[in-house]
Scaffold this motif. Structure first.
Motif, PDB file in Angstrom:
ATOM      1  N   THR A  16     -20.021  18.090 -32.826  1.00 17.86           N
ATOM      2  CA  THR A  16     -20.069  19.153 -32.724  1.00 17.86           C
ATOM      3  C   THR A  16     -21.570  19.801 -31.698  1.00 17.86           C
ATOM      4  O   THR A  16     -21.696  21.333 -31.294  1.00 17.86           O
ATOM      5  CB  THR A  16     -20.478  19.905 -34.104  1.00 17.86           C
ATOM      6  OG1 THR A  16     -19.461  19.342 -35.310  1.00 17.86           O
ATOM      7  CG2 THR A  16     -21.430  21.794 -34.267  1.00 17.86           C
ATOM      8  N   VAL A  17     -22.165  18.731 -31.425  1.00 18.28           N
ATOM      9  CA  VAL A  17     -23.566  19.241 -30.577  1.00 18.28           C
ATOM     10  C   VAL A  17     -22.570  18.826 -29.005  1.00 18.28           C
ATOM     11  O   VAL A  17     -23.304  20.177 -28.646  1.00 18.28           O
ATOM     12  CB  VAL A  17     -24.043  17.588 -30.783  1.00 18.28           C
ATOM     13  CG1 VAL A  17     -25.063  17.767 -29.901  1.00 18.28           C
ATOM     14  CG2 VAL A  17     -24.529  17.390 -31.823  1.00 18.28           C
ATOM     15  N   SER A  18     -21.919  18.536 -29.035  1.00 18.04           N
ATOM     16  CA  SER A  18     -20.871  18.744 -27.382  1.00 18.04           C
ATOM     17  C   SER A  18     -20.544  19.793 -27.634  1.00 18.04           C
ATOM     18  O   SER A  18     -20.885  21.203 -26.326  1.00 18.04           O
ATOM     19  CB  SER A  18     -20.300  17.459 -27.941  1.00 18.04           C
ATOM     20  OG  SER A  18     -19.328  18.155 -26.453  1.00 18.04           O
ATOM     21  N   ARG A  19     -20.093  21.005 -27.892  1.00 18.19           N
ATOM     22  CA  ARG A  19     -19.693  22.282 -28.103  1.00 18.19           C
ATOM     23  C   ARG A  19     -20.566  23.137 -27.345  1.00 18.19           C
ATOM     24  O   ARG A  19     -19.968  23.862 -26.920  1.00 18.19           O
ATOM     25  CB  ARG A  19     -18.614  22.554 -29.244  1.00 18.19           C
ATOM     26  CG  ARG A  19     -17.262  21.794 -29.651  1.00 18.19           C
ATOM     27  CD  ARG A  19     -16.697  22.595 -30.204  1.00 18.19           C
ATOM     28  NE  ARG A  19     -16.639  22.393 -31.180  1.00 18.19           N
ATOM     29  CZ  ARG A  19     -16.693  20.950 -32.179  1.00 18.19           C
ATOM     30  NH1 ARG A  19     -15.484  20.379 -31.650  1.00 18.19           N
ATOM     31  NH2 ARG A  19     -16.708  21.438 -33.785  1.00 18.19           N
ATOM     32  N   VAL A  20     -22.070  22.959 -28.683  1.00 23.06           N
ATOM     33  CA  VAL A  20     -22.959  23.837 -28.538  1.00 23.06           C
ATOM     34  C   VAL A  20     -23.605  23.701 -26.972  1.00 23.06           C
ATOM     35  O   VAL A  20     -23.915  24.551 -26.515  1.00 23.06           O
ATOM     36  CB  VAL A  20     -24.055  23.171 -29.131  1.00 23.06           C
ATOM     37  CG1 VAL A  20     -25.588  23.623 -29.103  1.00 23.06           C
ATOM     38  CG2 VAL A  20     -23.853  23.374 -30.780  1.00 23.06           C
ATOM     39  N   VAL A  21     -23.843  22.491 -26.642  1.00 24.37           N
ATOM     40  CA  VAL A  21     -24.147  22.012 -25.197  1.00 24.37           C
ATOM     41  C   VAL A  21     -23.482  22.607 -24.414  1.00 24.37           C
ATOM     42  O   VAL A  21     -24.350  23.581 -23.226  1.00 24.37           O
ATOM     43  CB  VAL A  21     -25.130  20.770 -25.052  1.00 24.37           C
ATOM     44  CG1 VAL A  21     -24.361  20.024 -23.783  1.00 24.37           C
ATOM     45  CG2 VAL A  21     -25.672  19.881 -26.192  1.00 24.37           C
ATOM     46  N   ASN A  22     -22.329  22.586 -24.696  1.00 25.71           N
ATOM     47  CA  ASN A  22     -21.497  23.281 -23.833  1.00 25.71           C
ATOM     48  C   ASN A  22     -21.190  24.410 -23.806  1.00 25.71           C
ATOM     49  O   ASN A  22     -20.028  25.143 -23.136  1.00 25.71           O
ATOM     50  CB  ASN A  22     -19.946  22.668 -23.269  1.00 25.71           C
ATOM     51  CG  ASN A  22     -20.078  21.368 -23.285  1.00 25.71           C
ATOM     52  OD1 ASN A  22     -20.678  21.011 -21.931  1.00 25.71           O
ATOM     53  ND2 ASN A  22     -19.584  20.331 -23.326  1.00 25.71           N
ATOM     54  N   ARG A  23     -21.989  25.147 -24.734  1.00 26.30           N
ATOM     55  CA  ARG A  23     -22.084  26.448 -25.504  1.00 26.30           C
ATOM     56  C   ARG A  23     -20.715  27.221 -25.555  1.00 26.30           C
ATOM     57  O   ARG A  23     -20.279  28.673 -25.075  1.00 26.30           O
ATOM     58  CB  ARG A  23     -22.275  27.475 -23.910  1.00 26.30           C
ATOM     59  CG  ARG A  23     -23.267  27.719 -23.284  1.00 26.30           C
ATOM     60  CD  ARG A  23     -24.408  28.313 -22.156  1.00 26.30           C
ATOM     61  NE  ARG A  23     -23.195  28.978 -20.795  1.00 26.30           N
ATOM     62  CZ  ARG A  23     -23.242  28.191 -19.733  1.00 26.30           C
ATOM     63  NH1 ARG A  23     -24.149  27.052 -19.641  1.00 26.30           N
ATOM     64  NH2 ARG A  23     -22.756  28.688 -18.508  1.00 26.30           N
ATOM     65  N   SER A  24     -19.893  26.378 -26.136  1.00 23.45           N
ATOM     66  CA  SER A  24     -18.014  27.078 -27.130  1.00 23.45           C
ATOM     67  C   SER A  24     -18.590  28.297 -27.774  1.00 23.45           C
ATOM     68  O   SER A  24     -19.661  28.448 -28.687  1.00 23.45           O
ATOM     69  CB  SER A  24     -17.597  25.587 -27.562  1.00 23.45           C
ATOM     70  OG  SER A  24     -16.135  26.419 -28.078  1.00 23.45           O
ATOM     71  N   PRO A  25     -17.823  29.053 -27.956  1.00 18.93           N
ATOM     72  CA  PRO A  25     -17.462  30.041 -28.513  1.00 18.93           C
ATOM     73  C   PRO A  25     -17.355  29.509 -30.000  1.00 18.93           C
ATOM     74  O   PRO A  25     -17.232  30.510 -31.593  1.00 18.93           O
ATOM     75  CB  PRO A  25     -17.036  30.958 -28.402  1.00 18.93           C
ATOM     76  CG  PRO A  25     -15.694  30.323 -27.530  1.00 18.93           C
ATOM     77  CD  PRO A  25     -16.832  29.704 -26.626  1.00 18.93           C
ATOM     78  N   HIS A  26     -16.766  28.048 -29.755  1.00 21.64           N
ATOM     79  CA  HIS A  26     -16.429  27.960 -31.447  1.00 21.64           C
ATOM     80  C   HIS A  26     -16.836  26.892 -31.902  1.00 21.64           C
ATOM     81  O   HIS A  26     -16.743  26.050 -32.915  1.00 21.64           O
ATOM     82  CB  HIS A  26     -14.631  26.903 -31.043  1.00 21.64           C
ATOM     83  CG  HIS A  26     -13.507  27.993 -30.596  1.00 21.64           C
ATOM     84  ND1 HIS A  26     -13.423  29.445 -30.498  1.00 21.64           N
ATOM     85  CD2 HIS A  26     -13.287  27.476 -29.463  1.00 21.64           C
ATOM     86  CE1 HIS A  26     -11.809  29.449 -29.990  1.00 21.64           C
ATOM     87  NE2 HIS A  26     -12.884  28.899 -28.818  1.00 21.64           N
ATOM     88  N   VAL A  27     -17.967  27.440 -32.632  1.00 22.30           N
ATOM     89  CA  VAL A  27     -19.250  27.220 -33.595  1.00 22.30           C
ATOM     90  C   VAL A  27     -19.955  28.040 -34.328  1.00 22.30           C
ATOM     91  O   VAL A  27     -20.198  28.780 -34.227  1.00 22.30           O
ATOM     92  CB  VAL A  27     -19.901  26.192 -32.318  1.00 22.30           C
ATOM     93  CG1 VAL A  27     -20.875  24.922 -33.643  1.00 22.30           C
ATOM     94  CG2 VAL A  27     -19.864  24.834 -31.368  1.00 22.30           C
ATOM     95  N   THR A  28     -20.326  27.873 -35.349  1.00 20.56           N
ATOM     96  CA  THR A  28     -21.170  28.146 -36.039  1.00 20.56           C
ATOM     97  C   THR A  28     -22.525  28.423 -35.646  1.00 20.56           C
ATOM     98  O   THR A  28     -22.805  27.944 -35.249  1.00 20.56           O
ATOM     99  CB  THR A  28     -20.518  27.984 -38.013  1.00 20.56           C
ATOM    100  OG1 THR A  28     -21.291  26.997 -37.666  1.00 20.56           O
ATOM    101  CG2 THR A  28     -19.212  27.376 -38.527  1.00 20.56           C
ATOM    102  N   ASP A  29     -22.791  30.254 -36.492  1.00 19.13           N
ATOM    103  CA  ASP A  29     -23.951  30.265 -36.049  1.00 19.13           C
ATOM    104  C   ASP A  29     -25.599  29.519 -36.703  1.00 19.13           C
ATOM    105  O   ASP A  29     -25.860  28.941 -36.025  1.00 19.13           O
ATOM    106  CB  ASP A  29     -24.583  31.518 -36.423  1.00 19.13           C
ATOM    107  CG  ASP A  29     -24.152  32.498 -35.837  1.00 19.13           C
ATOM    108  OD1 ASP A  29     -23.688  33.804 -36.725  1.00 19.13           O
ATOM    109  OD2 ASP A  29     -22.693  32.834 -34.963  1.00 19.13           O
ATOM    110  N   GLU A  30     -24.892  28.912 -38.041  1.00 21.51           N
ATOM    111  CA  GLU A  30     -25.517  27.499 -38.421  1.00 21.51           C
ATOM    112  C   GLU A  30     -25.835  26.665 -37.869  1.00 21.51           C
ATOM    113  O   GLU A  30     -26.569  25.762 -37.687  1.00 21.51           O
ATOM    114  CB  GLU A  30     -25.280  27.369 -40.027  1.00 21.51           C
ATOM    115  CG  GLU A  30     -24.988  28.888 -41.114  1.00 21.51           C
ATOM    116  CD  GLU A  30     -24.229  29.653 -41.015  1.00 21.51           C
ATOM    117  OE1 GLU A  30     -24.099  30.746 -40.963  1.00 21.51           O
ATOM    118  OE2 GLU A  30     -23.042  29.402 -39.734  1.00 21.51           O
TER     119      GLU A  30
END
Length: 340
Positions: free
Chosen positions: A25-39
């Protein structure tokens, strides 16, 4: 608690543990993936800020597709953005610079929508970098975006938690001091000022420059009224100044648009410019050239400032080293509104 800076660099796993999410999940946020919840985005961003984690931008570029889009974020109302010539010049400079690159420009009027929505958009893989103009100290929405996205500010940030940000600015305090000194040297002794908003760097710094000049000359420093860089509010501020002290003999307004508002109020009261009251502004835009009489002002290179902001951002997005602070020159332009 903040991480000990003397220890080894924080890891992705530490960010995940502090945020209460998985490493992926951290990796997806860092890589600006749209598939992550706002929270999850907010939790990870907070953890990144607390730990001082710096993502590997080279790895990110391999893991995500470049959008070749740059966002220009303006935390102001649409009406103010399109009425102020400063914004038009800055946008022109940005657009002209980006025209010779592969990047396109996306304008976001941040005050017209929820700031968290803007933040989610910026961190959702929609842009490669952001430019922020006309920010206010009370707006913390963009404070930590630079941890995950290249960001360049137009003007010195006031927020303590973004003091290490990249920004392009002019010497607002020095310019205000120079134009006030011109008023003093022309014989004015009761000099007022109409400030910009004091939650914005130009408002704070231009007031500081005025105070430095009048106090250095042992002149009164009590005639201060605040406005919001608009003609209407400056007209009202000038009326308040005249009500407080009809003997005021000069006024420095923190923008040319506000100086034009001061002229309106002075005409209403039958005060002649510059015979009775000298008026000076700041910006060097068309208000200074078309006012009657034309305004003495501090000219700042707004178009060049926008171009330099874009240049610094492009260098950051390319992973190249750039200076955190770039200062642009200003110039005192003397016209008829100060009589010399």
């Amino acid at each position: 608690m903040p991480r000990d800076p003397a220890s080894t660099a924080p890891t992705l796993e530490e960010v995940a543990a502090l945020a209460g999410v998985s490493r992926s999940t951290v990796s997806r946020v860092v890589n600006r993936s749209p598939h992550v919840t706002d929270e999850a985005v907010l939790a990870v961003e907070e953890a990144i800020g607390r730990l001082g984690y710096v993502p590997n931008r080279a790895a990110r570029s391999l893991a995500s597709r470049k959008t070749h889009v740059v966002a220009l974020v303006v935390p102001e109302s649409t009406a103010k953005v399109f009425a102020d010539p400063f914004f038009a010049s800055v946008v022109q400079g940005i657009a002209l610079y980006l025209a010779d690159t592969d990047y396109t420009l996306n304008l976001l009027i941040a005050s017209e929508t929820d700031s968290n929505k803007i933040k989610r958009y910026l961190l959702g893989g929609n842009v490669d970098g952001a430019l922020v103009v006309s920010h206010h100290s009370g707006d913390h929405s963009f404070a930590n975006i630079g941890q995950s996205l290249p960001v360049v500010f137009g003007g010195r940030p006031l927020l303590e938690d973004i003091v290490d940000s990249y920004y392009v600015d002019v010497d607002n305090a020095g310019g205000a001091r120079a134009v006030t000194q011109h008023l003093i040297e022309s014989g004015r002794r009761r000099i007022a000022t109409i400030t910009g908003p004091l939650d914005m760097p130009p408002g704070v710094d231009r007031l500081s420059g005025w105070l430095s000049a009048v106090r250095g000359a042992d002149l009164p420093d009590d005639l201060i009224e605040q406005a919001d860089f608009t003609l209407a509010e400056a007209t009202a501020a000038m009326r308040r100044i005249l009500d407080r002290d009809p003997d005021v003999d000069a006024v420095f307004a923190a923008s040319d648009q506000m100086a034009a508002g001061a002229l309106t109020a002075l005409r209403e009261r039958g005060r002649r410019v510059p015979e009775d009251v000298a008026v000076a502004g700041f910006d060097g835009d068309y208000f200074s050239e078309t006012s009657s009489p034309p305004l003495t002002t501090i000219s700042q290179p707004a178009t060049e400032l926008g171009a330099k902001m874009a240049e610094v951002l492009v260098e950051l997005m390319a992973g190249r080293e750039v200076r955190r602070v770039t200062m642009m020159p200003t110039e005192l332009v003397v016209r008829a509104s100060t009589g010399s």
